[in-house]
Design a protein around this motif. Structure first.
Motif, PDB file in Angstrom:
ATOM      1  N   LYS A 273      33.343 -87.988  29.646  1.00 46.68           N
ATOM      2  CA  LYS A 273      33.565 -89.257  30.327  1.00 46.68           C
ATOM      3  C   LYS A 273      32.666 -90.372  29.801  1.00 46.68           C
ATOM      4  O   LYS A 273      32.844 -91.533  30.187  1.00 46.68           O
ATOM      5  N   GLY A 274      31.721 -90.048  28.932  1.00 52.27           N
ATOM      6  CA  GLY A 274      30.829 -91.081  28.412  1.00 52.27           C
ATOM      7  C   GLY A 274      30.028 -90.588  27.241  1.00 52.27           C
ATOM      8  O   GLY A 274      30.231 -89.475  26.721  1.00 52.27           O
ATOM      9  N   ILE A 275      29.117 -91.432  26.790  1.00 51.82           N
ATOM     10  CA  ILE A 275      28.149 -91.085  25.757  1.00 51.82           C
ATOM     11  C   ILE A 275      26.779 -91.583  26.226  1.00 51.82           C
ATOM     12  O   ILE A 275      26.671 -92.354  27.184  1.00 51.82           O
TER      13      ILE A 275
ATOM     14  N   GLU B 228      35.673 -99.761  25.252  1.00 50.36           N
ATOM     15  CA  GLU B 228      37.061-100.006  24.854  1.00 50.36           C
ATOM     16  C   GLU B 228      37.276 -99.707  23.381  1.00 50.36           C
ATOM     17  O   GLU B 228      38.295 -99.120  22.994  1.00 50.36           O
ATOM     18  N   ASN B 229      36.330-100.105  22.557  1.00 46.30           N
ATOM     19  CA  ASN B 229      36.445 -99.836  21.129  1.00 46.30           C
ATOM     20  C   ASN B 229      36.279 -98.348  20.817  1.00 46.30           C
ATOM     21  O   ASN B 229      36.970 -97.803  19.954  1.00 46.30           O
ATOM     22  N   TYR B 230      35.375 -97.691  21.513  1.00 44.42           N
ATOM     23  CA  TYR B 230      35.090 -96.284  21.218  1.00 44.42           C
ATOM     24  C   TYR B 230      36.272 -95.387  21.595  1.00 44.42           C
ATOM     25  O   TYR B 230      36.673 -94.523  20.803  1.00 44.42           O
ATOM     26  N   VAL B 231      36.841 -95.575  22.782  1.00 45.22           N
ATOM     27  CA  VAL B 231      37.963 -94.717  23.196  1.00 45.22           C
ATOM     28  C   VAL B 231      39.278 -95.146  22.565  1.00 45.22           C
ATOM     29  O   VAL B 231      40.262 -94.406  22.612  1.00 45.22           O
TER      30      VAL B 231
ATOM     31  N   GLU C 137      34.994 -94.644  33.441  1.00 44.09           N
ATOM     32  CA  GLU C 137      35.088 -95.643  34.505  1.00 44.09           C
ATOM     33  C   GLU C 137      35.353 -97.034  33.948  1.00 44.09           C
ATOM     34  O   GLU C 137      36.153 -97.800  34.514  1.00 44.09           O
ATOM     35  N   LEU C 138      34.740 -97.358  32.823  1.00 45.21           N
ATOM     36  CA  LEU C 138      34.847 -98.707  32.266  1.00 45.21           C
ATOM     37  C   LEU C 138      36.189 -98.979  31.608  1.00 45.21           C
ATOM     38  O   LEU C 138      36.551-100.135  31.384  1.00 45.21           O
ATOM     39  N   THR C 139      36.934 -97.927  31.258  1.00 46.96           N
ATOM     40  CA  THR C 139      38.210 -98.107  30.552  1.00 46.96           C
ATOM     41  C   THR C 139      39.404 -97.681  31.388  1.00 46.96           C
ATOM     42  O   THR C 139      40.497 -97.461  30.855  1.00 46.96           O
ATOM     43  N   GLY C 140      39.220 -97.548  32.674  1.00 44.76           N
ATOM     44  CA  GLY C 140      40.339 -97.209  33.535  1.00 44.76           C
ATOM     45  C   GLY C 140      40.805 -95.772  33.415  1.00 44.76           C
ATOM     46  O   GLY C 140      42.011 -95.493  33.551  1.00 44.76           O
ATOM     47  N   GLY C 141      39.874 -94.856  33.125  1.00 45.03           N
ATOM     48  CA  GLY C 141      40.220 -93.439  33.146  1.00 45.03           C
ATOM     49  C   GLY C 141      40.411 -92.775  31.802  1.00 45.03           C
ATOM     50  O   GLY C 141      40.881 -91.628  31.738  1.00 45.03           O
ATOM     51  N   LYS C 142      40.055 -93.434  30.699  1.00 42.45           N
ATOM     52  CA  LYS C 142      40.173 -92.813  29.375  1.00 42.45           C
ATOM     53  C   LYS C 142      38.969 -91.913  29.103  1.00 42.45           C
ATOM     54  O   LYS C 142      37.898 -92.080  29.680  1.00 42.45           O
TER      55      LYS C 142
END
Length: 394
Positions: free
Chosen positions: A73-75, A385-388, A90-95
């Motif tokens: 869910k994160g890094i 957004e860029n990472y996912v 959380e920041l990308t709406g569930g990605k």
């Protein structure tokens, strides 16, 4: 031999394209210089964007990925002896950040192609491309490296044969515009049999250089160290590697890196490279044949898949209606995403590494950027957004 699309290279780009074309009813043949055992056994990074995961699921090759992949869910960005987690989910709406090694993607795609009766010709040599500016381009190669010369007549040729393959040089030098940046350091990577030290990836900025904690499976870990540009594996004993990893990853709250048995070591040299155009006549190039990115942004495999998604749509439109507008815009469409990924990879690389000429002022700028991106929701959202993976623009 005659086929509609001749594909050079059985990496993620070539295999995924052949798979997508099959689903559209378009014939293809893949030729590959390595054996099946070699392509399925070469272990490379595997951080997948959400769009790639979705595509594999939608096209029937995602079953094992969903069962065996690791969905983070994160890094964590680590600097000044402290870890700072970015909640990308959380920041990308569930990605998710999906960890699934590249050779596993290749295994899934090879199995799907062979099961569907697709043709993959392994272990070829002396590959050359001909008549690219006609409606009947040709691929010539030697079967089993030194065997008889073979020829494939195609409607289109796709070069998915990596940075050193013959496809890109087949675009005349007078046509190609090339952009390149060589980074002044290497990445020493290891594979180790060890339990996970962290549930998610760790990107560490340290005065001794960058370090990365990644993973392949719960039992196999992938870790990286920034090293001198001219360094060699011979200079790095197992003890030295673990000592340096401990130094660069230590935190004030006592983070403990779990050591294990190192069974593979290599050094890669990051570069940014773009070829413009990515097409010439009836030749289209994709993946590393057209562009490379430093691994810091985890974009290489994802860009390869994005390229062939664009190309498969263009080829589908051509065979269904004779329209060529999507194919004509292939370079333009792909390079929008490629340049953005290059920008993001350059940003991550510049923020996290020590350059040979980094001044104290620039070191403080790196730390200021790290402080900002880990304390500002807007900045963290942009990174996430860029990472996912940003949505595909057609």
């Amino acid at each position: 031999m005659r086929t509609q699309v001749g594909i050079i290279g059985a990496g993620p780009a070539g295999l995924m394209l052949s798979h997508l074309l099959h689903l559209q009813g378009i014939e293809s043949v893949i030729i590959e210089k390595r054996t099946r055992e070699e392509i399925e056994g070469t272990i490379k990074a595997g951080v997948l964007e959400q769009g790639v995961v979705d595509l594999m699921k939608e096209t029937g090759v995602g079953e094992r990925l969903m069962r065996e992949g690791q969905f983070h869910k994160g890094i964590e960005l680590r600097f000044n002896g402290k870890g700072h987690r970015i909640d990308m989910h959380e920041l990308t709406g569930g990605k998710y950040v999906t960890v699934y090694a590249q050779h596993e993607v290749i295994k899934d795609l090879v199995e799907a192609r062979l099961k569907a009766g697709g043709e993959i010709i392994f272990n070829v040599g002396d590959v050359s491309l001909h008549d690219l500016d006609t409606n009947s381009p040709k691929i010539r190669y030697r079967k089993d490296k030194n065997g008889d010369l073979q020829e494939i007549d195609c409607d289109f040729i796709v070069g998915a044969d990596g940075f050193h393959g013959p496809s890109r040089p087949s675009i005349p030098a007078s046509v190609r515009k090339e952009y390149q940046k060589i980074y002044p350091f290497g990445w020493l990577g290891i594979l180790a049999e060890a339990p996970q030290s962290s549930a998610e990836l760790i990107y560490a900025n340290h005065e001794r250089g960058f370090a990365l904690v990644s993973t392949r499976t719960p039992e196999i870990q992938r870790l990286y160290l920034q090293v001198d540009l001219n360094d060699t594996i011979a200079n790095w004993s197992d003890d030295r590697i673990w000592s340096e990893l401990h130094a660069r990853l230590e935190t004030h709250d006592g983070f403990k890196l779990i050591e294990g048995t190192i069974f593979e070591k290599d050094i890669v040299w990051p570069r940014s490279y773009i070829c413009d155009p990515m097409q010439y006549g009836r030749l289209f190039i994709a993946g590393d044949a057209a562009h490379t990115v430093p691994p810091t942004g985890a974009k290489g495999l994802n860009l390869a898949v994005a390229d062939v998604q664009v190309l498969s749509r263009g080829l589908d439109a051509f065979y269904k209606s004779g329209k060529t507008d999507l194919l004509e815009r292939y370079t333009e469409t792909c390079l929008r995403r490629v340049w953005n990924s290059e920008r993001f990879s350059w940003y991550m690389t510049s923020m996290l590494h020590r350059f040979h000429d980094t001044t104290p002022f620039e070191q403080q700028m790196q730390l200021a950027e790290l402080n900002y991106v880990t304390s500002s929701r807007a900045a963290a959202t942009s990174l996430s957004e860029n990472y996912v993976g940003l949505p595909m623009e057609w």
